[in-house]
Design an enzyme around this catalytic site. Structure first.
Site, mmCIF file in Angstrom:
data_model
loop_
_atom_site.group_PDB
_atom_site.id
_atom_site.type_symbol
_atom_site.label_atom_id
_atom_site.label_comp_id
_atom_site.label_asym_id
_atom_site.label_seq_id
_atom_site.Cartn_x
_atom_site.Cartn_y
_atom_site.Cartn_z
ATOM 1 N N ASN A 1 -12.293 -5.361 0.528
ATOM 2 C CA ASN A 1 -12.761 -4.503 1.584
ATOM 3 C C ASN A 1 -13.566 -3.243 0.950
ATOM 4 O O ASN A 1 -14.874 -3.022 1.279
ATOM 5 C CB ASN A 1 -11.557 -3.697 2.296
ATOM 6 C CG ASN A 1 -10.581 -4.720 2.736
ATOM 7 O OD1 ASN A 1 -10.873 -6.016 2.969
ATOM 8 N ND2 ASN A 1 -9.094 -4.420 2.763
ATOM 9 N N ASP A 2 -12.981 -2.715 -0.209
ATOM 10 C CA ASP A 2 -13.846 -1.886 -0.953
ATOM 11 C C ASP A 2 -15.156 -2.380 -1.647
ATOM 12 O O ASP A 2 -16.021 -1.844 -1.640
ATOM 13 C CB ASP A 2 -13.147 -0.982 -2.015
ATOM 14 C CG ASP A 2 -12.325 0.112 -1.029
ATOM 15 O OD1 ASP A 2 -12.883 0.650 -0.196
ATOM 16 O OD2 ASP A 2 -11.251 0.370 -1.413
ATOM 17 N N ARG B 1 -17.116 1.557 5.260
ATOM 18 C CA ARG B 1 -16.339 0.562 5.999
ATOM 19 C C ARG B 1 -15.727 1.292 7.463
ATOM 20 O O ARG B 1 -15.407 0.489 8.237
ATOM 21 C CB ARG B 1 -15.242 0.104 5.200
ATOM 22 C CG ARG B 1 -14.406 1.135 4.905
ATOM 23 C CD ARG B 1 -13.475 0.531 3.649
ATOM 24 N NE ARG B 1 -11.976 0.125 3.987
ATOM 25 C CZ ARG B 1 -11.063 -0.511 3.176
ATOM 26 N NH1 ARG B 1 -11.473 -0.079 1.773
ATOM 27 N NH2 ARG B 1 -9.883 -0.848 3.579
ATOM 28 N N ARG C 1 1.014 -1.362 0.027
ATOM 29 C CA ARG C 1 -0.087 0.051 -0.004
ATOM 30 C C ARG C 1 0.765 1.226 0.005
ATOM 31 O O ARG C 1 1.192 1.750 1.330
ATOM 32 C CB ARG C 1 -0.884 0.180 1.114
ATOM 33 C CG ARG C 1 -2.143 -1.060 1.146
ATOM 34 C CD ARG C 1 -3.022 -0.954 2.491
ATOM 35 N NE ARG C 1 -4.101 -1.631 2.148
ATOM 36 C CZ ARG C 1 -4.327 -2.830 2.823
ATOM 37 N NH1 ARG C 1 -3.726 -3.553 3.193
ATOM 38 N NH2 ARG C 1 -5.734 -3.404 2.556
ATOM 39 N N GLU D 1 -12.813 -3.597 -7.119
ATOM 40 C CA GLU D 1 -13.144 -3.061 -5.947
ATOM 41 C C GLU D 1 -14.414 -2.259 -5.991
ATOM 42 O O GLU D 1 -14.696 -1.936 -4.913
ATOM 43 C CB GLU D 1 -11.965 -2.378 -4.928
ATOM 44 C CG GLU D 1 -11.054 -1.455 -5.633
ATOM 45 C CD GLU D 1 -10.106 -1.105 -4.635
ATOM 46 O OE1 GLU D 1 -9.824 -1.388 -3.579
ATOM 47 O OE2 GLU D 1 -9.142 -0.289 -5.074
ATOM 48 N N ARG E 1 1.193 -1.157 -5.393
ATOM 49 C CA ARG E 1 -0.228 -0.566 -5.747
ATOM 50 C C ARG E 1 0.004 1.189 -5.592
ATOM 51 O O ARG E 1 0.599 1.487 -4.894
ATOM 52 C CB ARG E 1 -1.280 -0.720 -4.763
ATOM 53 C CG ARG E 1 -2.697 0.063 -5.150
ATOM 54 C CD ARG E 1 -3.685 -0.436 -4.379
ATOM 55 N NE ARG E 1 -3.525 0.026 -2.983
ATOM 56 C CZ ARG E 1 -4.509 -0.050 -2.100
ATOM 57 N NH1 ARG E 1 -5.476 -0.829 -2.183
ATOM 58 N NH2 ARG E 1 -4.238 0.439 -0.927
HETATM 59 C C1 PEP Z 1 -9.515 -3.373 -0.423
HETATM 60 O O1 PEP Z 1 -10.106 -2.599 -0.692
HETATM 61 O O2 PEP Z 1 -9.869 -4.621 -0.209
HETATM 62 C C2 PEP Z 1 -8.015 -3.208 -0.576
HETATM 63 C C3 PEP Z 1 -7.021 -4.388 -0.492
HETATM 64 O O3 PEP Z 1 -7.694 -2.001 -0.475
HETATM 65 P P1 PEP Z 1 -7.479 -1.011 0.645
HETATM 66 O O4 PEP Z 1 -8.055 -1.877 2.107
HETATM 67 O O5 PEP Z 1 -6.572 -0.464 0.924
HETATM 68 O O6 PEP Z 1 -8.582 -0.012 0.344
HETATM 69 MG MG MG Z 2 -9.442 -0.539 -1.724
#
Ligand code: PEP
Ligand code: MG
Length: 588
Positions: free
Chosen positions: A477-478, A488, A318, A454, A355
């Site tokens: 996650n997104d 979130r 990240r 995402e 990323r």
């Molecule tokens: C996600 O969104 O699943 C992801 C890996 O990116 P981040 O958690 O950094 O938004």
């Molecule tokens: Mg993400």
């Protein structure tokens, strides 16, 4: 009196220790222990700081004495008097000395700790005028802190005193673990605590998959977020137990509770010991399927820990953490190049997926500047949208990543794409970055280019993504956040944030299936990948590449070793089709 505060479980394990309350605005103050023989020097440092500020105030008083009421209203003089008085306040001075002598906190930490204690007393005052003096006290303390920051500490930090043995539990000495309790912590704040003295974290706000929670998980330290009024209910130095598995904090635990949690702590320790034996075992299922277990990292310094945990590469670096908390001064190309190169070299020949910057929403570049300009930051200018809005900044990052690729295997990963136009723009900028390096005669290496899936729009238009990219990575996650319209980071709707919602699972399943059908690489790098209760489901859906916090790798590997993907496939399809996938999963 024993009581418990419930929140969301974000990072597993049990921490038992004394509470350290901290205002979010002061987490950047240095926190370390001093040696007993350094106590006097630390108290002296504080005295010098206080005297310097007092002198500053005296000088100001002198200056305004010669001014007329227009330039220096009477209130200004009165305010300076109050500041001077607060600076000499006995409760402040003796309190700070107490934290230095009794707990061996460094001077700045002692000052902010006592400030927290006094701030609460002010909050409880009935008298409006007196309550208002809290702001003055904070201003005075900030002046002292500013002064001390400008003067290097002659005292070297003592090593961390974090201990976990049960026999410390009833020990009332200084040598006990500490648990940080704050109203809120930004991801960048949390990152500062990577090498810190704290054995656990609790915050009032935050969701399970907020970025702050993700960083806490990556530190593998028990943490609870969304504990509502935890920071109001706990007092400085209270004994607390943080149960990161259940999402509970127990304040002032009874001896029986302490004994029970001490036992759980020892069990977890034993389990870790057992898992560590799997480090060199290849991740292959019972039916012979090879599975790639990769690490998610936030900083280049995390790479060695990833190798140590048995990761076969980094699936998600990240990079935005390099850009945070820098008060507007972003890293230039050379600084970025060195950081990416350090990660690449730290992985000792294993691949690193970098990323591009993903800031915005709950990952502000600088948390001293709250994002109040945008009504809905999670839907606003974040990730690739932010990069494309500032092509010069983006080109700088792309050049730095390409240059790092000359030192090892690098994949480039683009976050939050939704539109074909964004894809084309991104790839064209990548071409420009290569052309600029060619022109400058600078060495760079080849990169595979991948996209994060995402946003539901991306998952529903895979054909476009597969046309342009070498591999895809599911940011679950997104993907969960945007599919279900749940922020979130917002604990008030955390109960509705559900990666097992049939809609999310359908998008995940279809993406894996389509990539496998076309022979394109696909991984999951969201928190689902490190959740052992989901490993079998993802394997059954055809996933063979998981990227997660290094601390989770061995537990997931254990699940992989026990799995038979041929048998799991029909069951996984049933889970995805179920009305309530979580209950099917629980019944398995
Ligand atoms: C996600 O969104 O699943 C992801 C890996 O990116 P981040 O958690 O950094 O938004
Ligand atoms: Mg993400």
């Amino acid at each position: 009196m024993t009581f418990s505060v419930h929140g969301l479980a974000v990072a597993r394990g049990i921490a038992i220790g004394r509470a350290v309350l901290m205002a979010s605005s002061r987490v950047d103050v240095a926190h370390y222990f001093v040696e007993p023989e350094q106590v006097e020097a630390e108290i002296e440092r504080l005295r010098v700081g206080r005297n310097a500020v007092a002198e500053e105030i005296h000088r100001l008083q002198h200056t305004i004495a010669g001014m007329g009421p227009k330039e220096a209203p009477h209130e200004l003089g009165a305010l300076l008097d109050v500041h001077l008085m607060l600076l000499q306040d006995e409760e402040l001075i003796s309190g700070v000395k107490h934290w230095i002598t009794e707990r061996l906190y460094n001077a700045e930490w002692a000052l902010t700790t006592q400030l927290e204690v006094l701030a609460r007393q002010f909050d409880e005052m009935e008298d409006d005028y007196l309550r208002g003096r809290k702001a003055d006290l904070e201003q005075v303390a900030d002046r002292v802190l500013r002064y001390m920051r400008g003067v290097a500490s002659p005292v070297a930090p003592a090593p961390s005193r974090r201990k976990t043995q049960q026999d410390l539990l009833l020990d009332d000495s200084i040598d006990v673990p500490l648990v940080l309790i704050a109203h809120d912590l930004s991801p960048a704040d949390m990152l500062q605590f990577k090498q810190s003295v704290f054995a656990g974290f609790v915050t009032d706000v935050g969701g399970r998959n907020s970025h702050t929670a993700i960083v806490a998980r990556s530190m593998d330290i028990p943490a609870v977020v969304g504990a509502r009024s935890a920071s109001q209910l706990v007092r400085q130095d209270d004994w607390v137990v943080v149960d990161g598995d259940a999402g509970v904090m127990i304040v002032d635990p009874s001896p029986i509770i302490l004994a029970e949690y001490g036992f759980k702590q020892r069990q977890a320790e034993l389990e870790r010991g057992r898992l560590s034996r799997l480090r060199h075992t290849p991740a292959v299922t019972l039916d012979g399927q090879k599975v790639e277990l990769l690490a998610n990292i936030e900083l280049p310094e995390d790479a060695p820990a990833a190798v140590k945990a048995g990761a076969v590469g980094v699936g998600l670096f990240r990079s935005e953490f390099l850009f945070m908390g820098r008060r507007g001064r972003l890293p230039d190309e050379q600084e970025q190049y060195l950081a990416y190169r350090k990660a690449v070299e730290g992985m000792e020949g294993l691949p690193v997926t970098i990323r591009t910057i993903d800031v915005g929403a709950d990952k502000p570049l600088d948390d001293t500047v709250p994002d109040s300009a945008h009504l809905n930051p999670a839907l606003g200018l974040r990730a690739i949208r932010w990069s494309l809005a500032d092509p010069a900044m983006f080109l700088t990052q792309l050049r730095a990543i390409l240059r790092a690729a000359a030192h090892g295997k690098v994949n480039l990963l683009i976050p939050m794409l939704a539109h074909a136009s964004e894809i084309r723009q991104t790839l064209s900028l990548l071409d420009s970055a290569r052309a600029e390096l060619d022109k400058a005669g600078m060495a760079y290496g080849p990169v595979k280019v991948g996209a994060m899936i995402e946003i539901p729009a991306a998952a529903l238009t895979l054909k476009i993504f597969l046309k342009y990219f070498d591999f895809l990575s599911l940011g679950t996650n997104d993907l969960t956040q945007y599919t279900l319209a749940i922020d979130r980071a917002d604990e008030s709707v955390a109960h509705l944030y559900d990666p097992l919602h049939p809609a999310v699972l359908r998008l995940v399943a279809d993406t894996i299936h389509e990539c496998n059908r076309q022979g394109k690489g696909v991984s999951v790098c969201g928190e689902m990948a490190g959740d052992v209760s989901l490993t079998r489901l993802l394997l059954g859906l055809g996933l063979r590449s998981f990227s997660m916090h290094p601390a989770q790798i061995l537990a997931v590997k254990q699940e992989v070793l026990r799995a038979d993907t041929a048998r799991l496939a029909p069951w996984s399809a049933q889970v995805v089709d179920a009305e309530d996938p979580a209950s099917v999963l629980a019944g398995a």
